[in-house]
Design a protein around this motif. Structure first.
Motif, PDB file in Angstrom:
ATOM      1  N   VAL A   1       0.851  -1.177   0.000  1.00 32.82           N
ATOM      2  CA  VAL A   1       0.000   0.000   0.000  1.00 32.82           C
ATOM      3  C   VAL A   1       0.891   1.233   0.000  1.00 32.82           C
ATOM      4  N   PRO A   2       0.713   2.119  -0.963  1.00 30.71           N
ATOM      5  CA  PRO A   2       1.567   3.303  -1.012  1.00 30.71           C
ATOM      6  C   PRO A   2       1.282   4.259   0.149  1.00 30.71           C
ATOM      7  N   ALA A   3       2.319   4.928   0.590  1.00 28.18           N
ATOM      8  CA  ALA A   3       2.176   5.936   1.634  1.00 28.18           C
ATOM      9  C   ALA A   3       1.449   7.147   1.064  1.00 28.18           C
ATOM     10  N   PRO A   4       0.708   7.859   1.897  1.00 30.05           N
ATOM     11  CA  PRO A   4      -0.019   9.021   1.389  1.00 30.05           C
ATOM     12  C   PRO A   4       0.919  10.174   1.034  1.00 30.05           C
ATOM     13  N   ILE A   5       0.395  11.053   0.246  1.00 27.97           N
ATOM     14  CA  ILE A   5       1.112  12.291  -0.054  1.00 27.97           C
ATOM     15  C   ILE A   5       0.666  13.280   1.027  1.00 27.97           C
ATOM     16  N   TRP A   6       1.458  13.298   2.094  1.00 27.76           N
ATOM     17  CA  TRP A   6       1.098  14.033   3.305  1.00 27.76           C
ATOM     18  C   TRP A   6       0.812  15.503   3.049  1.00 27.76           C
ATOM     19  N   VAL A   7       1.595  16.141   2.186  1.00 28.07           N
ATOM     20  CA  VAL A   7       1.401  17.575   1.962  1.00 28.07           C
ATOM     21  C   VAL A   7       0.070  17.869   1.275  1.00 28.07           C
ATOM     22  N   LEU A   8      -0.574  16.831   0.712  1.00 24.53           N
ATOM     23  CA  LEU A   8      -1.904  16.997   0.114  1.00 24.53           C
ATOM     24  C   LEU A   8      -3.019  16.567   1.060  1.00 24.53           C
ATOM     25  N   VAL A   9      -2.882  15.376   1.635  1.00 24.64           N
ATOM     26  CA  VAL A   9      -3.984  14.826   2.427  1.00 24.64           C
ATOM     27  C   VAL A   9      -4.013  15.311   3.872  1.00 24.64           C
ATOM     28  N   ARG A  20       8.051  20.143   3.862  1.00 25.20           N
ATOM     29  CA  ARG A  20       8.236  21.562   3.528  1.00 25.20           C
ATOM     30  C   ARG A  20       9.559  22.078   4.071  1.00 25.20           C
ATOM     31  N   SER A  21       9.948  21.623   5.245  1.00 23.81           N
ATOM     32  CA  SER A  21      11.234  22.009   5.816  1.00 23.81           C
ATOM     33  C   SER A  21      12.393  21.504   4.955  1.00 23.81           C
ATOM     34  N   LEU A  22      12.285  20.273   4.485  1.00 28.06           N
ATOM     35  CA  LEU A  22      13.309  19.725   3.591  1.00 28.06           C
ATOM     36  C   LEU A  22      13.376  20.534   2.300  1.00 28.06           C
ATOM     37  N   ARG A  23      12.216  20.902   1.754  1.00 26.39           N
ATOM     38  CA  ARG A  23      12.166  21.741   0.547  1.00 26.39           C
ATOM     39  C   ARG A  23      12.933  23.045   0.767  1.00 26.39           C
ATOM     40  N   THR A  24      12.682  23.683   1.901  1.00 25.16           N
ATOM     41  CA  THR A  24      13.347  24.950   2.196  1.00 25.16           C
ATOM     42  C   THR A  24      14.852  24.750   2.358  1.00 25.16           C
ATOM     43  N   SER A  25      15.244  23.693   3.027  1.00 24.06           N
ATOM     44  CA  SER A  25      16.674  23.405   3.204  1.00 24.06           C
ATOM     45  C   SER A  25      17.363  23.193   1.854  1.00 24.06           C
ATOM     46  N   ILE A  26      16.707  22.494   0.958  1.00 21.03           N
ATOM     47  CA  ILE A  26      17.272  22.272  -0.380  1.00 21.03           C
ATOM     48  C   ILE A  26      17.405  23.593  -1.122  1.00 21.03           C
ATOM     49  N   MET A  27      16.374  24.428  -1.052  1.00 22.56           N
ATOM     50  CA  MET A  27      16.404  25.713  -1.756  1.00 22.56           C
ATOM     51  C   MET A  27      17.517  26.615  -1.228  1.00 22.56           C
ATOM     52  N   LEU A  28      17.825  26.504   0.064  1.00 21.45           N
ATOM     53  CA  LEU A  28      18.848  27.357   0.674  1.00 21.45           C
ATOM     54  C   LEU A  28      20.238  26.715   0.663  1.00 21.45           C
ATOM     55  N   SER A  29      20.340  25.500   0.142  1.00 21.94           N
ATOM     56  CA  SER A  29      21.610  24.771   0.208  1.00 21.94           C
ATOM     57  C   SER A  29      22.686  25.330  -0.712  1.00 21.94           C
ATOM     58  N   ARG A  30      22.289  26.072  -1.709  1.00 19.37           N
ATOM     59  CA  ARG A  30      23.230  26.696  -2.652  1.00 19.37           C
ATOM     60  C   ARG A  30      22.690  28.051  -3.055  1.00 19.37           C
ATOM     61  N   GLY A  31      23.579  28.913  -3.485  1.00 21.24           N
ATOM     62  CA  GLY A  31      23.143  30.197  -3.996  1.00 21.24           C
ATOM     63  C   GLY A  31      22.326  30.021  -5.261  1.00 21.24           C
ATOM     64  N   GLY A  32      21.499  30.985  -5.577  1.00 17.72           N
ATOM     65  CA  GLY A  32      20.720  30.927  -6.805  1.00 17.72           C
ATOM     66  C   GLY A  32      19.504  30.023  -6.720  1.00 17.72           C
ATOM     67  N   GLY A  33      19.044  29.703  -5.511  1.00 14.37           N
ATOM     68  CA  GLY A  33      17.824  28.919  -5.366  1.00 14.37           C
ATOM     69  C   GLY A  33      18.026  27.438  -5.167  1.00 14.37           C
ATOM     70  N   GLY A  34      19.249  26.993  -5.026  1.00 13.02           N
ATOM     71  CA  GLY A  34      19.498  25.582  -4.764  1.00 13.02           C
ATOM     72  C   GLY A  34      19.674  24.766  -6.026  1.00 13.02           C
ATOM     73  N   VAL A  53      10.125  11.532  -2.737  1.00 11.38           N
ATOM     74  CA  VAL A  53      10.065  12.262  -4.008  1.00 11.38           C
ATOM     75  C   VAL A  53       8.677  12.860  -4.218  1.00 11.38           C
ATOM     76  N   SER A  54       7.634  12.081  -3.992  1.00 10.98           N
ATOM     77  CA  SER A  54       6.260  12.542  -4.235  1.00 10.98           C
ATOM     78  C   SER A  54       5.897  13.715  -3.331  1.00 10.98           C
ATOM     79  N   ASN A  55       6.186  13.599  -2.055  1.00  8.25           N
ATOM     80  CA  ASN A  55       5.865  14.672  -1.119  1.00  8.25           C
ATOM     81  C   ASN A  55       6.716  15.912  -1.364  1.00  8.25           C
ATOM     82  N   LEU A  56       7.981  15.709  -1.642  1.00 12.87           N
ATOM     83  CA  LEU A  56       8.866  16.838  -1.923  1.00 12.87           C
ATOM     84  C   LEU A  56       8.444  17.553  -3.200  1.00 12.87           C
ATOM     85  N   ALA A  57       8.057  16.793  -4.213  1.00 16.85           N
ATOM     86  CA  ALA A  57       7.603  17.390  -5.478  1.00 16.85           C
ATOM     87  C   ALA A  57       6.370  18.263  -5.266  1.00 16.85           C
ATOM     88  N   VAL A  58       5.408  17.756  -4.511  1.00 11.78           N
ATOM     89  CA  VAL A  58       4.203  18.538  -4.243  1.00 11.78           C
ATOM     90  C   VAL A  58       4.553  19.775  -3.417  1.00 11.78           C
TER      91      VAL A  58
END
Length: 173
Positions: A1-9, A20-34, A53-58
């Motif tokens: 059974v696939p795990a839910p897409i938490w950021v949606l459900v 969302r925290s991981l998304r922000t960390s990735i964006m700030l990991s390098r200059g120019g938006g990551g 991947v699915s949750n991070l993409a959303v």
């Protein structure tokens, strides 16, 4: 059974906030938006690569980023289950030259700015297919068309695919 897409459900859940925290960390990991091309792998199957991947993409798409998931795990594709996209046409077709990426990409999955390139039919030699010049060219084309390219790969300890793909990505998770 696939795990839910938490950021949606469950957008208010601790799990959704972690993505969302991981998304922000990735964006700030390098200059120019990551980094733009991000490989997600793990050691063995079942550790949550596709869920991540699915949750991070959303999360990126909800942050007004144009995102594509490239399902580079052609041995055990899971996007059809997790994101409910067909797998009859995909990456393997594009790399074999039988279809264009525009024909194979599924657009606006769950969020208008989220596209998915499913794995497609199982190719005879996935490692060689992913190590090809055609795959490198596809990634460069996607780099120009998207803000974020997320690569869902097979486990690194079982096959060489993830190691090969890592040389073509800007960052590896």
């Amino acid at each position: 059974v696939p795990a839910p897409i938490w950021v949606l459900v469950r957008p208010e859940s601790a799990a959704a906030e972690a993505f969302r925290s991981l998304r922000t960390s990735i964006m700030l990991s390098r200059g120019g938006g990551g980094p733009k091309i991000i490989l997600v792998t793990s050691c063995v199957p079942g550790e949550g690569k596709t869920t991540l991947v699915s949750n991070l993409a959303v999360a990126f798409a909800q942050h007004n980023k144009k995102v594509i998931i490239v399902e580079a795990d052609m041995r055990r594709p899971r996007m059809k289950h997790v994101m409910d996209v067909p797998n009859t046409l995909g990456l393997s077709n594009v790399l074999a030259g039988t279809h264009s990426s525009d024909e194979a990409i599924v657009r606006g999955v769950h969020v208008p700015t989220l596209d998915i390139l499913p794995a497609g039919p199982h190719p005879p030699m996935p490692s060689e297919t992913l190590g090809s010049a055609a795959f490198s060219q596809l990634l460069e084309d996607l780099r120009l068309r998207y803000d974020i390219v997320l690569l869902d790969s097979p486990p690194a300890l079982l096959v060489t695919d993830a190691v090969s793909i890592s040389t073509k990505s800007d960052a590896t998770i």
